[in-house]
Each structure stands twice: as structure tokens, then as C-alpha cells.
Write an enzyme that holds these catalytic residues in place. Structure first.
Site, PDB file in Angstrom:
ATOM      1  CB  SER A 120      98.818  17.878  43.129  1.00  0.00           C
ATOM      2  OG  SER A 120      99.382  16.979  44.058  1.00  0.00           O
ATOM      3  CE  LYS A 158      98.761  17.748  47.754  1.00  0.00           C
ATOM      4  NZ  LYS A 158     100.038  17.253  47.234  1.00  0.00           N
ATOM      5  CE  LYS A 200      96.586  14.700  44.242  1.00  0.00           C
ATOM      6  NZ  LYS A 200      97.692  14.863  43.266  1.00  0.00           N
ATOM      7  CB  SER A 208     100.729  14.552  45.556  1.00  0.00           C
ATOM      8  OG  SER A 208     101.547  15.657  45.865  1.00  0.00           O
TER       9      SER A 208
END
Length: 333
Positions: free
Chosen positions: A168, A114, A284, A111
Site C-alpha cells: 500500500s 488503489k 485491499k 488506500s
């Protein structure tokens, strides 16, 4: 016309200009062909301008404001990130590589993908744009993080970015991609074009969320390049620094739907403590079976100077945060 061999620069330049002019006039008089680019002394590539001003021109190197890695870099301490496949730590102000392990190895980013999804969205849409969900938000992969979007649901880009970066949610990534790119495939093309523009040459995206696909990969260094770019957006920095978020969006009939959650980043949600004199601004997370446990962070030292750190493919969540804490501890040494 013959130009006498004269060592005086000005005479040489005049000769070059006159010769070019004669050639141009001669060609223009042969037949009826028209030339759209006649010689002009004012042209940037004219012999006069090249000779007169070329020595004063400067080309700004692509990586002038970037940290550059050619090999692994270790520290004077006994730091050894054993549990992760790749790890990097950059001092942004001094353009210094403090630590690097397998920075250019192609790995699954999960993820952390992203951050590129957010960058393309911020570059091509406004925060108050209303996004409408279609069936593309329906993701059936086991274990995929979802916020529960249904076809016909609406939320603003600002809301979607909070859900994307803090929680997320993979369905939020699909919502953003389709509304910004027209189609998800077109948005992925935009992601890859942006990667090339930033010099992330070991990166290829096949989706906007990071769920595992064989040709979906990047590197710790390329993620640094992407993160370094998206940090230029104040809204991005504000979002990744938030510990909790609560909002209301609407279904296709206009009925309100409540959503609240904590940031998945342990340094931000209070589960993990940063080293002394280091402040984690945000980042993140990313986790899949293939990618392992991944994390990218923006941090600041006691003087407020910024650092980017990345760990990819750690064997466990505990190992990820232990290694990241050790990595951040190098900042004030």
C-alpha cells in the site's frame, strides 16, 4: 403518391419505403444541397428493418451480471456490523446481496482507492513497462505509507503493482499514475472516467493513493463495482493473494535497491483466521484518520464460489477484522 389504408403488414411496409424514397428524391432535386445520409432499406433504422426485425431485438440490461442494492439488507442471524459506517457482502454467482448497510453512503476510501489505480494501470500499460520516478513520488504527509522511492528510481509495472497492492505504498501510486497518465492529474481523470463507465456514480477521485482530500470519496457499492472489474485480471488476483514479496529495483545511477515486505491484509499475512470453509483470496486494506479502518475482500466458499465483502470506516483495526470475520461467516449459512 397516396398509400391506400390496407391492413396487410407487407403492403404497409412497401408504402413506407416508397414514400421515403420519393421524399428523398424530391429533397435531393431542390437546389444544390447534398444530403450525406440518403435513405436506404438496408439501414438499421429504416422503416423496413424496424418493422421487420425490431420485435426480435433485445437490450442487455447494464446490471444483468451485477448485484443491485436499493436498501439495507440484513440476515436471518443476529449479525450487526455496529462499529463500521458501511458494510456489504455479495454472492457473485447468484447475484445476491447477503448483507448491506449504508451501501450508497459517500465515504473516504483511504488506500482502497488503489484498486482503481491498479485497474487503470492494467488497462493502459503492460506489466513489463519500465516506470521512472520523478519528484512527484515525494510525499511528506505524516504517517503516509511509503516504500522510499526517489526521483530517478526505476521499476517495472509488475513490481510497482506488487508494492501498491500488497504494501500500500503511496509513492508507488504516484509512480504508476505519472507514468501511465503522463501527469498525475490526467491519470486521476482516467480513474474517474473508468468509475463512470462501471456505473460507480457516487465516486470521485482526486488522487491515485487515497490520502484524505475533501472531494475524494466513494461508496461500499461503488468499490464492489470497481473490484468486480479489476478481478478480471489474473495478475491482480495473483498479487493480492501473496503473503510476502521481495524484489530489486534501481536508482538513477543503476545501483540496486532491495525491497521486501508482508501483505498488509491480516487474512493473507497470517494474523487473522478466516471462518471455517471460507478461503480469503485477497483484497485491499485502507486506513487514515478520516476514513477509519477499511477492507475489501475476495473470498470463496467450500465449493469455490466467489464473494466480495467491503467494510468502510470501522472504528479500530481489531473491530474491522472482527466485523469482517462475522460478515464472512454468513457465506456458508
Amino acid at each position: 403518391m397516396k398509400c391506400i389504408n390496407n391492413k396487410t403488414p407487407i403492403i404497409n411496409r412497401i408504402c413506407a419505403v416508397l414514400f421515403s424514397a420519393v421524399v428523398t428524391l424530391t429533397l435531393a432535386g431542390c437546389g444544390s444541397a447534398a444530403y450525406e445520409m440518403p435513405y436506404t432499406v438496408a439501414s438499421e433504422v429504416s422503416s423496413y428493418n424496424v418493422l421487420s426485425f425490431g420485435e426480435d431485438s433485445r437490450v442487455e440490461p447494464f446490471a444483468a451480471d451485477l448485484c443491485v442494492i436499493t436498501e439495507d439488507v440484513t440476515t436471518d442471524s443476529e449479525l450487526d456490523i455496529e462499529d463500521a459506517e458501511a458494510a456489504v457482502l455479495f454472492d457473485l454467482n447468484n447475484k445476491e446481496v447477503i448483507y448491506s448497510k449504508n451501501a450508497h453512503e459517500r465515504l473516504y476510501p483511504a488506500s482502497i482507492t488503489k484498486i482503481m489505480t491498479a485497474l487503470v494501470a492494467l488497462e493502459n500499460a503492460s506489466l513489463d513497462q519500465t516506470l521512472v520516478a520523478t519528484d512527484s513520488v515525494i510525499i511528506t504527509e505524516s504517517g503516509a505509507q511509503l516504500c522510499g522511492l526517489k526521483s530517478g528510481d526505476t521499476m517495472t509495472m509488475d513490481q510497482a503493482l506488487h508494492v501498491l497492492l500488497m504494501y500500500s505504498a503511496n509513492d508507488a501510486a504516484m509512480l504508476i499514475a505519472e507514468n501511465v497518465g503522463g501527469t498525475v492529474d490526467n491519470f486521476v481523470e482516467m480513474m474517474n472516467e473508468e468509475a463512470k463507465r462501471l456505473g460507480a456514480t457516487n465516486t470521485n477521485f482526486t488522487n491515485p493513493h487515497g490520502l484524505t482530500e475533501q472531494e475524494h470519496y466513494t461508496t461500499a457499492y461503488d468499490l464492489y463495482l470497481i473490484f468486480n472489474e479489476v478481478m478480471k485480471y489474473e495478475s491482480f488476483n495473483e498479487i493480492i493473494h501473496m503473503s510476502t514479496y521481495q524484489t530489486t529495483y534501481y536508482d538513477k545511477n543503476g545501483n540496486a535497491k532491495e525491497l521486501s515486505f508482508k501483505n498488509t491484509n491480516g487474512f493473507i499475512n497470517g494474523n487473522i483466521t478466516a471462518p471455517e470453509n471460507v478461503t480469503v483470496i485477497g483484497g485491499k486494506t485502507g486506513t487514515t484518520a478520516a476514513a477509519g479502518h477499511c477492507l475489501i475482500l475476495l473470498s470463496r466458499d467450500v465449493n469455490g464460489s466467489p464473494y466480495i465483502s467491503v467494510i468502510l470506516n470501522s472504528e479500530s483495526g481489531d473491530g474491522l477484522y472482527s466485523d469482517m470475520t462475522d460478515l464472512l461467516s454468513e457465506i456458508n449459512k
